[in-house]
Each structure stands twice: as C-alpha cells, then as structure tokens.
Design a protein around this motif. Structure first.
Motif, PDB file in Angstrom:
ATOM      1  N   ASP A 272       0.860  -1.181   0.000  1.00 46.50           N
ATOM      2  CA  ASP A 272       0.000   0.000   0.000  1.00 46.50           C
ATOM      3  C   ASP A 272       0.897   1.230   0.000  1.00 46.50           C
ATOM      4  OD1 ASP A 272      -1.771   2.032   0.412  1.00 46.50           O
ATOM      5  OD2 ASP A 272      -2.588   1.261   2.296  1.00 46.50           O
ATOM      6  N   THR A 273       0.976   1.905  -1.142  1.00 45.60           N
ATOM      7  CA  THR A 273       1.847   3.071  -1.273  1.00 45.60           C
ATOM      8  C   THR A 273       1.115   4.378  -1.006  1.00 45.60           C
ATOM      9  OG1 THR A 273       1.412   3.054  -3.653  1.00 45.60           O
ATOM     10  CG2 THR A 273       3.434   1.967  -2.884  1.00 45.60           C
ATOM     11  N   GLY A 274      -0.167   4.314  -0.657  1.00 49.55           N
ATOM     12  CA  GLY A 274      -0.892   5.549  -0.362  1.00 49.55           C
ATOM     13  C   GLY A 274      -2.331   5.565  -0.805  1.00 49.55           C
TER      14      GLY A 274
ATOM     15  N   ALA B  17       4.512  10.891  -4.630  1.00 48.56           N
ATOM     16  CA  ALA B  17       4.670  10.275  -3.313  1.00 48.56           C
ATOM     17  C   ALA B  17       4.538   8.766  -3.386  1.00 48.56           C
ATOM     18  CB  ALA B  17       3.644  10.851  -2.338  1.00 48.56           C
ATOM     19  N   GLN B  18       3.538   8.285  -4.119  1.00 48.74           N
ATOM     20  CA  GLN B  18       3.341   6.838  -4.222  1.00 48.74           C
ATOM     21  C   GLN B  18       4.475   6.169  -4.982  1.00 48.74           C
ATOM     22  OE1 GLN B  18      -1.289   6.782  -5.106  1.00 48.74           O
ATOM     23  NE2 GLN B  18      -0.567   4.787  -4.396  1.00 48.74           N
TER      24      GLN B  18
ATOM     25  N   LEU C  93       1.025  -2.371   4.578  1.00 53.33           N
ATOM     26  CA  LEU C  93       1.499  -1.050   4.989  1.00 53.33           C
ATOM     27  C   LEU C  93       3.028  -1.008   4.957  1.00 53.33           C
ATOM     28  CD1 LEU C  93      -0.917  -0.389   7.964  1.00 53.33           C
ATOM     29  CD2 LEU C  93      -0.875   0.843   5.780  1.00 53.33           C
TER      30      LEU C  93
ATOM     31  N   VAL D 277       7.403   5.834  -2.610  1.00 50.71           N
ATOM     32  CA  VAL D 277       7.215   4.745  -1.652  1.00 50.71           C
ATOM     33  C   VAL D 277       7.399   3.400  -2.337  1.00 50.71           C
ATOM     34  CG1 VAL D 277       5.553   3.607  -0.128  1.00 50.71           C
ATOM     35  CG2 VAL D 277       5.721   6.098  -0.140  1.00 50.71           C
TER      36      VAL D 277
ATOM     37  N   ALA E  27       0.115  13.134  -5.004  1.00 49.05           N
ATOM     38  CA  ALA E  27       0.116  11.733  -4.574  1.00 49.05           C
ATOM     39  C   ALA E  27       0.878  10.833  -5.534  1.00 49.05           C
ATOM     40  CB  ALA E  27      -1.311  11.226  -4.415  1.00 49.05           C
ATOM     41  N   ASN E  28       0.943  11.207  -6.800  1.00 48.71           N
ATOM     42  CA  ASN E  28       1.615  10.351  -7.777  1.00 48.71           C
ATOM     43  C   ASN E  28       3.111  10.244  -7.478  1.00 48.71           C
ATOM     44  OD1 ASN E  28      -0.693   9.769  -9.482  1.00 48.71           O
ATOM     45  ND2 ASN E  28      -0.605  11.912 -10.094  1.00 48.71           N
TER      46      ASN E  28
ATOM     47  N   SER F  15      -4.369   3.499   0.462  1.00 43.47           N
ATOM     48  CA  SER F  15      -5.019   3.121   1.730  1.00 43.47           C
ATOM     49  C   SER F  15      -6.200   2.199   1.489  1.00 43.47           C
ATOM     50  CB  SER F  15      -5.448   4.375   2.506  1.00 43.47           C
ATOM     51  OG  SER F  15      -4.329   5.172   2.826  1.00 43.47           O
TER      52      SER F  15
ATOM     53  N   SER G 232       1.824  -2.301  -6.699  1.00 44.02           N
ATOM     54  CA  SER G 232       0.965  -1.397  -5.958  1.00 44.02           C
ATOM     55  C   SER G 232       0.017  -0.724  -6.944  1.00 44.02           C
ATOM     56  CB  SER G 232       1.782  -0.354  -5.184  1.00 44.02           C
ATOM     57  OG  SER G 232       0.965   0.365  -4.294  1.00 44.02           O
TER      58      SER G 232
END
Length: 393
Positions: free
Chosen positions: A143-145, A194-195, A152, A198, A191-192, A147, A179
């Motif tokens: 789960d990269t974001g 950020a994910q 996790l 991660v 978010a892109n 949720s 993911s």
C-alpha cells in the motif's frame, strides 16, 4: 440488430485488439524516451478482464487481448481467474482480491498468480502449496498511499523477509511486487510522486531481502499513458483496453475505439401534445406537440437514473434528448416532428460515430465515471460479440 432482439450489448472484438495494440504502442513509445525496464527489455502489457471483462465478456475479451499481444491478464478474484484459465487461457494470470479461507488450491493448481497483502495471507498460501506438494506463484502488494488493499510500509520489511524464507522452504515463488495509484488520472496530483517514491523504496527493501521477482508494476491505464516513470516491468490496462479514456479532459486523443455499443428497438412511438408531462414525477413537460419513442430498457439493465433529462440517444443520424425519468424497464426520447416506427433501432451509446452518445457522455450526465457505465450493464440485455475485422466472433 440481432433477429428478435429487444435490446442488446454489441461488443466489437476488433476494437479490443486495436486498443491493446495501441496501448502497447503508447507504452513502447514511452520506453523509447526513457521508460525502459532495468534490464532494457520492453515493458509488458497486462489487460485487466475483471468484472466479466468490464461488462464486455471475459472469455471473448481475454482471447482478443491475447491475440493482440497481452502478456498478462488481470482479474480481481480467484473465481474470475479460474474462469479465465478453465476457459482455455494458458498465459500468465494475476488475481488480487481474496478473503481468509479462500480456495487457494484452485488457483495454485492452475498456475495462477495470487497476491499476498499480509503475513497471514502469505501463510495461508504457503500452507495450501505445501499440502499440494507444489510451489505457489505469489505477488506481494504494498500500500503506497491508496489506503486500500496492500501491506502497509511499516509491515513491508517483515512481509518481504518472510516471503524470502517461504521461497527457501520451496513452496512459494515471489513472481511480482506491485501497488496501485490513487490519482493517476490527475497527473499533477502530489500523490503520484509520493506513491512512486514509496514504491521504489519498497522495491529496495524487497531486493535487500533477497527477492528477485519477474515483474514489478504500478501503472494502471492512466499512468500507462501519462506517467512513463511508473511503467517498470509491466503496466495494467483496464478501462483503456475497452476504448474508454482513462483520464477524460487530460489525455490527448489516444486513438482508442470504444468496443461496446448498446442498442434497442422502439417499443412504441406516440404523438404527445403541448403541456403533456412525461414519466414519473412529471419532471419534463412538452412545450409543443412532439413525437416520443419508448426505449425498452432502464435502470434494471444498468442505465443510471441520474442521467434522466440530461442525456441523448441516437436515432436516424441525430441525437435525441431523453425526456423524463429513466424507469426500471424503459425511458422516452424526444423525436420532435420526425417520423419513426415501432421496431426502429435506437442507439443508447456506442463509439461516438458522427457525434453519437458515448459511455463517457452517460457518465458525465450521471456524475460518475465511464467504468461504472459499462460495467454495471446487464439485466435483460442480450450481449453479442462481433468482429469488424472479419476474423470471426
């Protein structure tokens, strides 16, 4: 229309093949500009055929996708994966949505890749494989974001370490790490980045644990066409494979062709006078005498009631406004002063030829997404498959 049909879904398998080929071209072009895999190979294509091929027919879509070069097929559940395999497909298939106590044997014995989100899920899979005296093909999801499903990040080191230990015991092979993006249809969304960050960190953790998967994948349809950095070894194309825009208002013309057309025959044609109100609640009243055509499908077939009075159908080379509330079994279209007969064909939505309505038009009228429009259709609709390339159906 098919002889005797009241209403039907028509799926053009040539459009499916075209779209898969076109997506491979788009991804290949991105590879040539810097989105190569680590070993320099071509990014592979997964065609997602979950939910009965997004309402298009899973077996027919799966065959067409493979013919067009799909390396993988993707589904949600084990039942869907088993149906694909038992329908004759022998290539790589991934499923990703399970609950405790699933029939892991059915997937493992058929060589289907299953997903593990947790230590408990991985343990269930390994136990099933041990009892079968075989090796399960497993992909780990982080789960990269989003949720939603997936491990996790704080639990990822333990999951990857245990996965490597399970590999060493001989009953599990970790074939993939993956993911899912939350905002890929909004390319500027923070978010892109950020994910993806991660996800890359998670890949490093897995590598340090000793995992060497066949594929690493993050991109869905929108990311496949908009975010080359997220391509990795494999892209998962769902809605775009069916010819629908994965990011309406953002993407350029992708050259995709909608594969689904919904059409029906008028049950009745009647003249109504000025002042006449139409359908439940009398939400529309004729301002002048007009001709109305009764289309014999409604929300029982999956048409969204929220599109009432906001959408058009297509008859005699013109858009015709839907008048009044869409009912369970039927809705009305306004033909003005044009002549029509019961039994005449009306197109609810399709490819958008000549300006005709599309699934995207219905989605916008109902305040939803094109995915929902095509996937929810069914009820009493008959579905047929055609092949405009002439190679059979």
């Amino acid at each position: 229309m098919t002889s005797g049909a009241r209403a039907e879904i028509v799926v053009d398998l040539a459009a499916i093949r075209h779209n898969v080929r076109r997506l491979r071209e788009i991804v290949g072009s991105a590879v040539s500009t810097g989105s190569t895999t680590e070993d320099g190979s071509t990014t592979k294509m997964m065609t997602v055929v979950k939910a009965d091929g997004y309402g298009h027919g899973v077996h027919e879509v799966a065959r067409a996708a493979r013919e067009a070069g799909a390396d993988w097929l993707g589904v949600a559940t084990i039942d869907e994966a088993v149906a694909v395999r038992d329908g004759g497909d022998s290539g790589p298939v991934l499923c990703w949505l399970t609950v405790p106590g699933e029939d892991w044997d059915a997937a493992i014995t058929r060589g289907i890749d299953v997903s593990a989100y947790s230590l408990a899920e991985l343990a269930e899979i390994e136990t099933a494989a041990r009892h079968l005296a075989t090796t399960a093909r497993v992909q780990l999801k982080i789960d990269t974001g989003l949720s939603r499903g997936g491990c996790l990040p704080q639990d990822w080191p333990a999951l990857t370490a245990e996965a490597r230990a399970a590999e060493s015991r001989g009953h599990v092979r970790i074939t993939g790490l993956w993911s899912h993006l939350a905002c890929s249809d909004e390319p500027e969304h923070h978010a892109n980045d950020a994910q993806e960050r991660v996800f890359r960190e998670a890949l490093d953790v897995a590598e340090r644990a000793g995992l060497r998967p066949e594929v690493r994948h993050l991109a869905n349809s929108a990311a496949a066409v908009l975010r080359p950095s997220a391509h990795f070894d494999l892209v998962r194309c769902g809605i775009a494979s069916y010819g629908l825009d994965p990011a309406p208002g953002v993407t350029r013309d992708l050259g995709l062709v909608p594969a689904m057309t919904v059409r029906a025959r008028f049950s009745m044609v009647k003249r109504v006078t000025a002042g006449s109100s139409v359908s439940y609640g009398h939400t529309w009243t004729a301002s002048a005498d007009t001709t109305m055509g009764l289309v014999p499908i409604g929300y029982a077939e999956g048409l969204p009631r929220l599109a009432s009075n906001k959408i058009d159908a297509w008859y005699d080379d013109h858009r015709r406004p839907v008048r009044g509330i869409i009912c369970m079994d039927q809705f009305m279209v306004d033909l003005g002063d044009d002549h029509a007969e019961p039994g005449d064909r009306v197109e609810v939505f399709g490819t958008g030829h000549d300006g005709a309505p599309t699934a995207q038009d219905w989605a916008e009228a109902a305040g939803t997404i094109n995915y929902e429009i095509v996937t929810r259709l069914g009820g009493r609709l008959r579905r047929i498959h055609v092949d405009s390339e002439g190679s059979g159906a």
